[in-house]
Design a protein around this motif. Structure first.
Motif, short mmCIF file in Angstrom:
data_model
loop_
_atom_site.label_atom_id
_atom_site.label_comp_id
_atom_site.label_asym_id
_atom_site.label_seq_id
_atom_site.Cartn_x
_atom_site.Cartn_y
_atom_site.Cartn_z
N THR A 74 -42.68 -38.06 3.86
CA THR A 74 -43.77 -38.98 4.14
C THR A 74 -43.40 -40.36 3.59
N ARG B 89 -46.15 -42.28 2.86
CA ARG B 89 -47.42 -42.55 2.18
C ARG B 89 -47.87 -41.33 1.40
N GLN C 282 -49.50 -40.78 -1.41
CA GLN C 282 -50.87 -40.74 -1.94
C GLN C 282 -51.88 -40.37 -0.87
N GLU C 283 -51.66 -40.84 0.36
CA GLU C 283 -52.58 -40.51 1.45
C GLU C 283 -52.45 -39.04 1.86
N LEU D 12 -54.28 -36.85 -0.46
CA LEU D 12 -55.73 -36.93 -0.23
C LEU D 12 -56.17 -36.23 1.06
N HIS E 145 -54.55 -36.54 4.37
CA HIS E 145 -54.14 -37.14 5.65
C HIS E 145 -52.79 -36.56 6.06
#
Length: 74
Positions: free
Chosen positions: A33, A35, A37-38, A41, A43
């Motif tokens: 990935t 991202r 952190q997303e 969460l 995503h």
């Protein structure tokens, strides 16, 4: 996905004493990935799986924590 900024994430999970003869199931998935952190969460559309595993944990464990640890280790 930009491979220069991609990061590797791994997730593991287990189910304690759910299979025949009090065996536990475990599994894990590894992916890329840009991202993290997303993805953490929830995503998951931003997560590209590159490897996964699911199966019986090779040892009989006595706790959920032991099952989780062995699932991550395998």
């Amino acid at each position: 996905m930009d491979t220069d900024t991609a990061e590797v994430l791994s997730f593991g999970d287990s189910a304690f004493a759910t299979a025949e003869n009090v065996k536990s199931q475990g599994g894990g998935i590894t992916g890329l990935t840009h991202r993290p952190q997303e993805v953490i969460l929830g995503h998951y559309g931003l997560f590209l799986p590159i490897s996964w595993r699911s199966g019986t944990i090779k040892r009989i464990v006595r706790s959920t924590l032991a099952g989780e640890s062995l699932a991550a280790d395998e």
